[in-house]
Design a protein around this motif. Structure first.
Motif, PDB file in Angstrom:
ATOM      1  N   ALA A   1      23.995  15.845  12.525  1.00 40.57           N
ATOM      2  CA  ALA A   1      25.368  16.232  12.880  1.00 40.57           C
ATOM      3  C   ALA A   1      25.752  15.655  14.244  1.00 40.57           C
ATOM      4  O   ALA A   1      26.898  15.248  14.463  1.00 40.57           O
ATOM      5  CB  ALA A   1      25.496  17.750  12.896  1.00 40.57           C
TER       6      ALA A   1
ATOM      7  N   SER B   1      36.339  19.628   8.752  1.00 40.80           N
ATOM      8  CA  SER B   1      36.086  18.219   9.116  1.00 40.80           C
ATOM      9  C   SER B   1      36.561  17.257   8.027  1.00 40.80           C
ATOM     10  O   SER B   1      36.607  17.622   6.851  1.00 40.80           O
ATOM     11  CB  SER B   1      34.584  18.007   9.355  1.00 40.80           C
ATOM     12  OG  SER B   1      34.128  18.872  10.362  1.00 40.80           O
TER      13      SER B   1
ATOM     14  N   LEU C   1      31.799  22.081   9.095  1.00 34.52           N
ATOM     15  CA  LEU C   1      32.175  21.072   8.102  1.00 34.52           C
ATOM     16  C   LEU C   1      33.452  21.432   7.352  1.00 34.52           C
ATOM     17  O   LEU C   1      34.177  20.544   6.891  1.00 34.52           O
ATOM     18  CB  LEU C   1      31.038  20.875   7.084  1.00 34.52           C
ATOM     19  CG  LEU C   1      29.734  20.266   7.615  1.00 34.52           C
ATOM     20  CD1 LEU C   1      28.795  19.951   6.469  1.00 34.52           C
ATOM     21  CD2 LEU C   1      30.011  18.986   8.412  1.00 34.52           C
TER      22      LEU C   1
ATOM     23  N   GLU D   1      26.585  17.302   3.800  1.00 34.26           N
ATOM     24  CA  GLU D   1      26.684  18.276   2.703  1.00 34.26           C
ATOM     25  C   GLU D   1      25.491  18.207   1.759  1.00 34.26           C
ATOM     26  O   GLU D   1      24.960  19.246   1.342  1.00 34.26           O
ATOM     27  CB  GLU D   1      27.993  18.063   1.936  1.00 34.26           C
ATOM     28  CG  GLU D   1      29.176  18.667   2.682  1.00 34.26           C
ATOM     29  CD  GLU D   1      30.486  18.538   1.910  1.00 34.26           C
ATOM     30  OE1 GLU D   1      31.329  19.426   2.058  1.00 34.26           O
ATOM     31  OE2 GLU D   1      30.654  17.538   1.174  1.00 34.26           O
TER      32      GLU D   1
ATOM     33  N   ARG E   1      33.069  12.518   7.189  1.00 32.04           N
ATOM     34  CA  ARG E   1      32.062  13.090   8.088  1.00 32.04           C
ATOM     35  C   ARG E   1      31.233  14.155   7.372  1.00 32.04           C
ATOM     36  O   ARG E   1      30.088  14.415   7.738  1.00 32.04           O
ATOM     37  CB  ARG E   1      32.734  13.686   9.319  1.00 32.04           C
ATOM     38  CG  ARG E   1      33.514  12.629  10.099  1.00 32.04           C
ATOM     39  CD  ARG E   1      33.522  12.909  11.578  1.00 32.04           C
ATOM     40  NE  ARG E   1      33.931  11.731  12.319  1.00 32.04           N
ATOM     41  CZ  ARG E   1      33.939  11.648  13.628  1.00 32.04           C
ATOM     42  NH1 ARG E   1      33.557  12.663  14.360  1.00 32.04           N
ATOM     43  NH2 ARG E   1      34.307  10.542  14.226  1.00 32.04           N
ATOM     44  N   LYS E   2      31.839  14.794   6.389  1.00 32.84           N
ATOM     45  CA  LYS E   2      31.126  15.852   5.654  1.00 32.84           C
ATOM     46  C   LYS E   2      30.003  15.278   4.795  1.00 32.84           C
ATOM     47  O   LYS E   2      28.918  15.845   4.721  1.00 32.84           O
ATOM     48  CB  LYS E   2      32.089  16.588   4.713  1.00 32.84           C
ATOM     49  CG  LYS E   2      33.036  17.535   5.381  1.00 32.84           C
ATOM     50  CD  LYS E   2      33.854  18.210   4.280  1.00 32.84           C
ATOM     51  CE  LYS E   2      34.917  19.122   4.867  1.00 32.84           C
ATOM     52  NZ  LYS E   2      35.670  19.796   3.812  1.00 32.84           N
TER      53      LYS E   2
END
Length: 491
Positions: A16, A373, A370, A382, A377-378
């Motif tokens: 992250a 976001s 998240l 995920e 980016r997720k």
């Protein structure tokens, strides 16, 4: 080898940091989650007004540092954490943190917010050199259901945030009796982001347990019977891991007992029994009536304030029974207050699975980050989150515990009770999981764990076992395997 929740959460936070390298706000969240993962377990102390939260917190710490009066500071969320030197820091909602003076009166810590109104304070942080705080950060919260909506709202906002993980990994919830409002709070706590992830992480405390028996010496026995009944209550059982009775005032004062307290109780022990009993019919009468020689009204008022009639009666009875050392008396009063059982229960239920609870909180925090976001980016995070949540055994245990305490998993009651114990419902140490005494010989623990593994393997292989029960069996089997792997080899 199966990934642990802690290692997996740490790796996801590292990823992250890379993904959000140019987003200062997101990096601040990642920093906080990393600090949480690496720091001590956070336990909040919550309850209705006058439930005895600060008193119990002092008892756990072993020093009178949390204010127990109705001053401004009891309206503020206050963190107590380990520090090499005493320090008090005020964090306002707006502006820079301020260092407050550390002052003590009559041994107690005194808080002064200076010219900052309590409603402008987000939190106070007290760093204190207490061994009890090395592995535990305690968070004192204002009374829930306070007459002041502002005060009550502070606790609700802290413990039950709408769109973020709660700042506490677990909650000790104090109640004087089981009321609908207590159940409502615990239901709300279970419905927070952490709760929805399948974690029951609240422990109920029947505080002021000595009041249940009107201050009689056997009050804690009556309280234990009621606590046991509450722990089986169908409304409370899915929401709390247990109910422990504690005489909070005695627990606090026994941990901070002074020579003068012991000397005063010794004078009372020498009195004629009938005269002493007549004098102790009420606190007011005890203070007002003269005697014994050498014990003035001020000292008697101090004894009542610190120990209550229950504590005084118990202390006198122990001295008359032969306890003539102040340290020995303090230890025995602490044990009989229920504090020992509470500390053991906190150790078994929370501290032994601290890493799993902290990792769970880090995962919930990352999920929260998240949600707001952009998709690009997720994506990298995920998949890792999903893998961790389905693969980390500690999380699967926590989830199964919650299922067993709520709707069940389709096994008979006896097997579900055994499954709950084996996945750590009464504590994470192998002996406790197997229903054995903590001091049991490792060889015997291994034998019982192996027998459990074989028994649950047969249940899992039975074609009549329904699918959801089969999932539970797999978790129990993995827990049995983990116990065996942690034990010394049996020759």
């Amino acid at each position: 080898m199966m990934e642990t929740g802690t290692a997996g959460a740490a790796e996801l936070l590292r990823l992250a940091r890379e993904v959000f390298h140019d987003d200062a706000a997101a990096l601040a969240v990642v920093d906080e989650l990393e600090n949480r993962l690496e720091g001590p377990l956070r336990i909040a102390v919550a309850g209705m007004v006058k439930a005895g939260k600060s008193t119990l917190l002092n008892a756990i710490i072993g020093e009178e540092i949390a204010p127990t009066d109705a001053g401004e500071c009891t309206r503020v969320v206050t963190w107590y954490r380990y520090g090499h030197t005493p320090k008090i820091t005020l964090y306002p909602f707006r502006g820079a943190p301020q260092t407050l003076p550390v002052t003590r009166e009559d041994g107690r810590l005194v808080f002064s917010l200076g010219d900052v109104p309590a409603e402008d304070v987000e939190r106070l942080v007290v760093d204190w050199p207490s061994a009890s705080l090395r592995n535990l950060t305690l968070i004192d919260t204002p009374g829930i259901a306070s007459l002041s909506q502002d005060v009550s709202g502070r606790s609700t906002a802290f413990l039950l945030p709408e769109d973020a993980p709660t700042a506490a990994d677990a909650v000790i919830y104090l109640m004087r009796h089981l009321h609908a409002s207590d159940v409502r709070f615990l239901e709300s706590f279970k419905d927070t982001a952490a709760g929805q992830s399948g974690t029951v992480n609240a422990l109920a405390v029947l505080s002021r347990a000595d009041e249940i028996g009107a201050g009689r010496i056997d009050s804690l026995i009556s309280a234990a019977v009621i606590a046991d009944r509450y722990s089986r209550d169908q409304n409370l059982k899915p929401l709390a891991l247990g109910v422990v009775p504690v005489a909070g005032l005695l627990a606090q004062s026994s941990r901070t007992m002074r020579q003068a307290d012991f000397d005063a109780m010794k004078l009372l022990a020498r009195m004629d029994k009938n005269q002493r009993e007549r004098m102790m019919l009420s606190a007011d009468r005890f203070i007002r009536l003269e005697g014994p020689p050498g014990l003035d009204q001020a000292m008697k008022a101090s004894l009542v304030h610190r120990f209550g009639l229950f504590g005084i009666r118990l202390g006198v009875a122990l001295i008359r029974g032969g306890t003539m050392d102040p340290t020995e008396l303090a230890h025995e009063l602490a044990r009989r207050s229920g504090l020992g059982q509470l500390l053991d229960t906190i150790g078994h239920l929370f501290q032994t699975r601290a890493e799993a609870l902290k990792a769970r909180a880090a995962v919930v925090g990352l999920e929260s980050l998240l949600r707001g976001s952009p998709k690009d980016r997720k994506a990298p995070l995920e998949a890792g989150l999903e893998r961790l949540q389905t693969g980390a055994h500690e999380f699967r245990e926590l989830k199964l515990l919650a299922a067993l305490r709520t709707d069940g998993v389709g096994l008979d009651a006896e097997l579900e009770a055994e499954a709950e114990r084996l996945v750590g419902g009464r504590g994470s140490m192998p002996a406790l999981r197997l229903g054995l005494d903590p001091g049991t010989d490792p060889e015997h623990i291994s034998e019982v764990a192996r027998a459990g593994l074989n028994r649950w393997r047969l249940i899992a292989e039975n074609p009549l076992t329904e699918p959801r029960a089969l999932d539970a069996c797999r978790v129990v089997l993995r827990s049995c395997e983990g116990m065996l792997a942690s034990m010394p080899a049996v020759h």
